[in-house]
Scaffold this motif. Structure first.
Motif, mmCIF file in Angstrom:
data_model
loop_
_atom_site.group_PDB
_atom_site.id
_atom_site.type_symbol
_atom_site.label_atom_id
_atom_site.label_comp_id
_atom_site.label_asym_id
_atom_site.label_seq_id
_atom_site.Cartn_x
_atom_site.Cartn_y
_atom_site.Cartn_z
ATOM 1 N N ARG A 80 -18.523 43.724 78.384
ATOM 2 C CA ARG A 80 -17.241 43.220 77.900
ATOM 3 C C ARG A 80 -17.470 42.259 76.736
ATOM 4 N NH1 ARG A 80 -12.427 42.874 81.987
ATOM 5 N NH2 ARG A 80 -12.899 44.589 83.396
ATOM 6 N N PRO A 81 -16.767 42.402 75.600
ATOM 7 C CA PRO A 81 -15.812 43.471 75.319
ATOM 8 C C PRO A 81 -16.506 44.824 75.181
ATOM 9 C CG PRO A 81 -16.154 42.152 73.369
ATOM 10 C CD PRO A 81 -16.878 41.455 74.477
ATOM 11 N N GLN A 82 -15.834 45.852 75.634
ATOM 12 C CA GLN A 82 -16.407 47.198 75.663
ATOM 13 C C GLN A 82 -16.140 47.919 74.348
ATOM 14 O OE1 GLN A 82 -14.963 49.644 78.863
ATOM 15 N NE2 GLN A 82 -15.918 51.506 78.073
ATOM 16 N N PRO A 83 -17.190 48.317 73.638
ATOM 17 C CA PRO A 83 -16.965 49.084 72.414
ATOM 18 C C PRO A 83 -16.487 50.499 72.745
ATOM 19 C CG PRO A 83 -19.322 48.914 72.876
ATOM 20 C CD PRO A 83 -18.616 48.058 73.900
ATOM 21 N N VAL A 84 -15.579 51.013 71.947
ATOM 22 C CA VAL A 84 -15.083 52.386 72.116
ATOM 23 C C VAL A 84 -15.223 53.087 70.760
ATOM 24 C CG1 VAL A 84 -13.181 53.856 72.851
ATOM 25 C CG2 VAL A 84 -13.467 51.592 73.874
ATOM 26 N N PRO A 85 -16.395 53.621 70.456
ATOM 27 C CA PRO A 85 -16.608 54.240 69.149
ATOM 28 C C PRO A 85 -15.953 55.612 69.060
ATOM 29 C CG PRO A 85 -18.566 54.488 70.515
ATOM 30 C CD PRO A 85 -17.596 53.654 71.302
ATOM 31 N N GLY A 86 -15.739 56.059 67.839
ATOM 32 C CA GLY A 86 -15.312 57.438 67.634
ATOM 33 C C GLY A 86 -13.851 57.631 67.329
#
Length: 244
Positions: A80-86
């Protein structure tokens, strides 16, 4: 299962998902010798959306790893914070999270939501098609392979739900820029242009308006504004800097 035995331990924050005997240190799991580690973890109750780093004898592996006899597996929690790539960070919420959806929209966060129960398959397809993070308290939904990404909502209280999502994903906040009804963008509206949608009392009392560019709903600082303002101020105070 009657194959290799492994030892597995879960991070404390995953205790919600696993049986009580597995919450304190290592426990033994008998595998079938063919299933992936991801399948084993989910079979023990933890959706992969909630599993962070997977370590086997101290080295990171993917969920596709096939466990071997004697291995020690550690399942860590989500960073956390969680990366959300793409893709741009945006969300999809299931039918039980309507209040959370409206509060995210209030803060300017892209939050799609359908008020009717369209079923898990349709939600998973929607998540994949638009690359949205599926937010749900339904563990079965979060295990669907079609999902692009997902996250379990840990509380049933809207205040805590909002705090959880903002802490976990740190989305950029832009309050008062989205329609809380349909998620569309808001724009300033001329009073004369929206007069036909206003009650007489509203016309006499208010002069500043915004309108949704998608559903045409009109907004003004009415009786509920103070309560909404408090939600916005609390979110900006706690998460505004991190989300900027």
């Amino acid at each position: 299962m009657n194959g290799p035995e492994i030892h597995i331990s879960f991070a404390p924050d995953l205790g919600l998902f696993v049986a009580a005997p597995r919450r304190a240190g290592r426990s033994v799991v008998v595998t079938d010798g063919a299933s992936t580690l991801g399948h084993v973890v989910e079979s023990l109750g933890v959706p992969l959306t909630e599993a962070g780093l997977l370590l086997v004898d101290g080295r990171p592996v993917t969920p596709a790893h096939i466990p071997a006899a004697g291995e020690h597996v550690q399942v860590l929690g989500i960073e956390r914070p969680q990366p959300v790539p793409g893709a741009p960070l945006r969300f999809l919420l299931d039918v039980h999270l309507g209040t959370l959806a409206r509060r995210l929209r209030l803060l300017g966060v892209d939050a799609a939501y359908e008020s009717e129960d369209i079923g898990d398959a349709a939600l998973a397809t929607w998540s994949a098609k638009e690359r949205r993070v599926m937010l749900s308290r339904d563990r079965g939904l979060l295990r669907r392979r079609e999902l692009w990404a997902g996250a379990y909502v840990y509380s049933d209280r809207p205040d805590d739900q909002l705090r959880d999502v903002l802490e976990r994903f740190a989305p950029p906040l832009a309050p008062w820029t989205r329609c809380t009804a349909c998620n569309g963008p808001l724009t300033d509206a001329d009073k004369d242009a929206v007069r036909g949608q206003l009650e007489q009392g509203t016309q006499r009392t208010y002069d500043v308006f915004a309108q949704c560019t998608e559903c045409d709903r009109v907004y003004w600082r009415g009786a509920h504004h103070a309560r909404l303002e408090a939600i916005v101020e609390d979110a900006l105070r706690e998460f505004g800097d991190a989300a900027a």
